[in-house]
Design a protein around this motif. Structure first.
Motif, PDB file in Angstrom:
ATOM      1  N   ILE A 264       0.832  -1.206   0.000  1.00  0.00           N
ATOM      2  CA  ILE A 264       0.000   0.000   0.000  1.00  0.00           C
ATOM      3  C   ILE A 264       0.862   1.249   0.000  1.00  0.00           C
ATOM      4  N   ASN A 265       1.917   1.242   0.794  1.00  0.00           N
ATOM      5  CA  ASN A 265       2.812   2.395   0.856  1.00  0.00           C
ATOM      6  C   ASN A 265       3.467   2.658  -0.487  1.00  0.00           C
ATOM      7  N   ALA A 266       3.967   1.600  -1.142  1.00  0.00           N
ATOM      8  CA  ALA A 266       4.647   1.762  -2.431  1.00  0.00           C
ATOM      9  C   ALA A 266       3.689   2.249  -3.507  1.00  0.00           C
ATOM     10  N   LEU A 267       2.492   1.705  -3.524  1.00  0.00           N
ATOM     11  CA  LEU A 267       1.497   2.134  -4.513  1.00  0.00           C
ATOM     12  C   LEU A 267       1.109   3.590  -4.291  1.00  0.00           C
ATOM     13  N   THR A 268       0.915   3.952  -3.028  1.00  0.00           N
ATOM     14  CA  THR A 268       0.531   5.332  -2.714  1.00  0.00           C
ATOM     15  C   THR A 268       1.629   6.305  -3.104  1.00  0.00           C
ATOM     16  N   GLN A 269       2.876   5.955  -2.828  1.00  0.00           N
ATOM     17  CA  GLN A 269       4.002   6.812  -3.190  1.00  0.00           C
ATOM     18  C   GLN A 269       4.116   6.982  -4.699  1.00  0.00           C
ATOM     19  N   ALA A 270       3.647   5.983  -5.448  1.00  0.00           N
ATOM     20  CA  ALA A 270       3.694   6.054  -6.912  1.00  0.00           C
ATOM     21  C   ALA A 270       2.461   6.748  -7.488  1.00  0.00           C
ATOM     22  N   GLY A 271       1.584   7.248  -6.623  1.00  0.00           N
ATOM     23  CA  GLY A 271       0.395   7.951  -7.080  1.00  0.00           C
ATOM     24  C   GLY A 271      -0.757   7.050  -7.466  1.00  0.00           C
ATOM     25  N   ILE A 272      -0.693   5.787  -7.067  1.00  0.00           N
ATOM     26  CA  ILE A 272      -1.754   4.835  -7.373  1.00  0.00           C
ATOM     27  C   ILE A 272      -2.667   4.708  -6.159  1.00  0.00           C
ATOM     28  N   ARG A 273      -3.946   4.963  -6.347  1.00  0.00           N
ATOM     29  CA  ARG A 273      -4.892   4.972  -5.239  1.00  0.00           C
ATOM     30  C   ARG A 273      -5.342   3.557  -4.879  1.00  0.00           C
ATOM     31  N   VAL A 274      -5.314   3.282  -3.571  1.00  0.00           N
ATOM     32  CA  VAL A 274      -5.791   1.995  -3.028  1.00  0.00           C
ATOM     33  C   VAL A 274      -7.063   2.287  -2.238  1.00  0.00           C
ATOM     34  N   PRO A 275      -8.192   1.656  -2.599  1.00  0.00           N
ATOM     35  CA  PRO A 275      -8.371   0.537  -3.532  1.00  0.00           C
ATOM     36  C   PRO A 275      -8.921   0.961  -4.891  1.00  0.00           C
ATOM     37  N   ASP A 276      -9.049   2.261  -5.147  1.00  0.00           N
ATOM     38  CA  ASP A 276      -9.715   2.715  -6.371  1.00  0.00           C
ATOM     39  C   ASP A 276      -9.057   2.191  -7.636  1.00  0.00           C
ATOM     40  N   GLU A 277      -7.716   2.127  -7.627  1.00  0.00           N
ATOM     41  CA  GLU A 277      -7.001   1.648  -8.814  1.00  0.00           C
ATOM     42  C   GLU A 277      -6.438   0.244  -8.610  1.00  0.00           C
ATOM     43  N   VAL A 278      -5.949  -0.051  -7.427  1.00  0.00           N
ATOM     44  CA  VAL A 278      -5.444  -1.391  -7.104  1.00  0.00           C
ATOM     45  C   VAL A 278      -5.892  -1.734  -5.682  1.00  0.00           C
ATOM     46  N   ALA A 279      -6.580  -2.854  -5.520  1.00  0.00           N
ATOM     47  CA  ALA A 279      -6.980  -3.332  -4.192  1.00  0.00           C
ATOM     48  C   ALA A 279      -5.823  -4.131  -3.581  1.00  0.00           C
ATOM     49  N   VAL A 280      -5.722  -4.112  -2.251  1.00  0.00           N
ATOM     50  CA  VAL A 280      -4.658  -4.834  -1.548  1.00  0.00           C
ATOM     51  C   VAL A 280      -5.262  -5.533  -0.334  1.00  0.00           C
ATOM     52  N   THR A 281      -4.857  -6.789  -0.113  1.00  0.00           N
ATOM     53  CA  THR A 281      -5.317  -7.533   1.066  1.00  0.00           C
ATOM     54  C   THR A 281      -4.126  -8.168   1.768  1.00  0.00           C
ATOM     55  N   GLY A 282      -4.345  -8.586   3.021  1.00  0.00           N
ATOM     56  CA  GLY A 282      -3.265  -9.196   3.794  1.00  0.00           C
ATOM     57  C   GLY A 282      -3.681 -10.501   4.436  1.00  0.00           C
ATOM     58  N   PHE A 283      -2.898 -10.912   5.440  1.00  0.00           N
ATOM     59  CA  PHE A 283      -3.190 -12.121   6.211  1.00  0.00           C
ATOM     60  C   PHE A 283      -2.525 -11.959   7.571  1.00  0.00           C
ATOM     61  N   ASP A 284      -3.249 -12.105   8.639  1.00  0.00           N
ATOM     62  CA  ASP A 284      -2.804 -12.041  10.041  1.00  0.00           C
ATOM     63  C   ASP A 284      -3.798 -11.262  10.885  1.00  0.00           C
ATOM     64  N   ASP A 285      -4.182 -10.057  10.413  1.00  0.00           N
ATOM     65  CA  ASP A 285      -5.005  -9.129  11.185  1.00  0.00           C
ATOM     66  C   ASP A 285      -4.270  -8.648  12.417  1.00  0.00           C
TER      67      ASP A 285
END
Length: 362
Positions: A264-285
């Motif tokens: 999420i940090n890398a995408l945001t720094q590149a000007g890509i909006r999460v989740p509008d342009e790329v969705a991201v999910t994880g595992f652990d909570d």
């Protein structure tokens, strides 16, 4: 057949009882050839150290050692500290049960290329080991478990010499892939994996990949999407993918929350909006997952309970040899939907009493 004694082991190995005791307790200052003689005798006689006898002779320390693999990532990154929340939660679970049962906890971090050299020292001054995922190669577990009671925390579950405590890595990943493809309509996905030798990462990837492909979506996987579970390495993966100047996947499922934070940090720094342009999910909570912007869709696993269960099983082995050893304890997981996958916040969050899980409308 009567149970072999330490005296028989000493006679078979041609050494003193004191030497056998030192090998069992993991002391360092023993010649390798002597240690090998004793270990062979233990194996041939199927000798099991009597922990009550160890206690009477001063060998029971009431100490459990938790061993974990140090991260290979050494770069400075402001969010890397958040990754410690997973290990911290494991430690809290282990420590709570140890404290309740009158045991102390020792922590030891090891490097992959030095574990063989440190085995003796790790077994010294403690009564049992809890080994986190990837700490020890599977082929080495039987020889270690013969010398000291051992419980594995996560892993493949195939080890027969030691109890394994793990979570269900498959079901929630099937649900996640179905949610992304069916509910959101994403057709181009990627899976950002952890270490190649991590059974957890492999199982999560297999479940996600198989489900998404069966639903008609494509999934980018492989060396270009492999990380070391850290935020720093996830940033590297995303940055290298962006340099290819090809369309990014519509959704990236990460093997753990730490990698998702980095993505999420890398995408945001590149000007890509999460989740509008790329969705991201994880595992652990991990606890920070619900406080991110956007809040992280992830798979909840009972992290503290994992540590607590591992400690309970190990201490049961140490204090009551008549108690049957539990094998392959599998704890449940559940999908937690938040905004990072594209779910809207139209519905009020359904907060759990302590987990802070949320249900969102797709």
């Amino acid at each position: 057949m009567s149970r072999a004694t330490i005296y028989e082991v000493a006679e078979r190995a041609g050494v003193s009882i004191a030497t056998v005791s030192r090998v069992i307790n993991g002391y360092d200052r023993i010649r390798p050839s002597t240690r090998e003689q004793v270990l062979q005798a233990i194996d041939q006689l199927s000798f099991v150290p009597n922990n009550s006898a160890r206690g009477l002779s001063g060998g029971l320390y009431n100490v459990v050692r938790l061993v974990f693999m140090r991260s290979r990532s050494e770069e400075s990154f402001e969010l890397v500290q958040e990754s410690l929340l997973f290990t911290d939660a494991i430690i809290r679970g282990v420590e709570r049960t140890c404290g309740d049962r009158g045991f102390s906890l020792l922590l030891s971090g090891v490097d992959d290329d030095r574990i063989d050299q440190r085995l003796d020292s790790l077994m010294a001054n403690c009564d049992g080991l809890i080994l986190l995922d990837r700490t020890l190669k599977e082929r080495m577990i039987p020889s270690v478990a013969r010398r000291i009671p051992t419980v594995l925390l996560a892993g493949s579950g195939r080890a027969k010499a030691a109890a394994t405590v793990m979570v269900d890595n498959s079901d929630a990943m099937v649900q996640l892939a179905t949610h992304l493809v069916v509910d959101h309509g994403y057709q181009r996905l990627a899976f950002l994996s952890g270490f190649a030798n991590s059974p957890d990462s492999s199982t999560r990837q297999e479940a996600f990949l198989g489900t998404a492909l069966a639903l008609g979506a494509s999934v980018e996987v492989g060396s270009d999407w492999a990380s070391d579970y850290t935020s720093t390495d996830a940033v590297r993966v995303i940055q290298e993918r962006l340099q290819r100047e090809e369309p990014m996947p519509q959704a990236i499922a990460c093997a753990n929350d730490q990698a998702a934070i980095g993505a999420i940090n890398a995408l945001t720094q590149a000007g890509i909006r999460v989740p509008d342009e790329v969705a991201v999910t994880g595992f652990d909570d991990i606890s920070v997952a619900r406080h991110l912007t956007p809040a992280l869709t992830t798979v909840h696993q009972p992290i503290e309970e994992l540590g607590s269960m591992a400690a309970a099983i190990l201490i049961d082995q140490l204090t009551d040899q008549r108690r049957p050893t539990m094998k392959n304890v599998v704890l449940p997981t559940r999908l937690v939907l938040r905004q990072s996958c594209g779910c809207r916040g139209d519905l009020p969050p359904q907060l759990g009493a302590s987990e802070g899980g949320e249900e969102m409308a797709p």
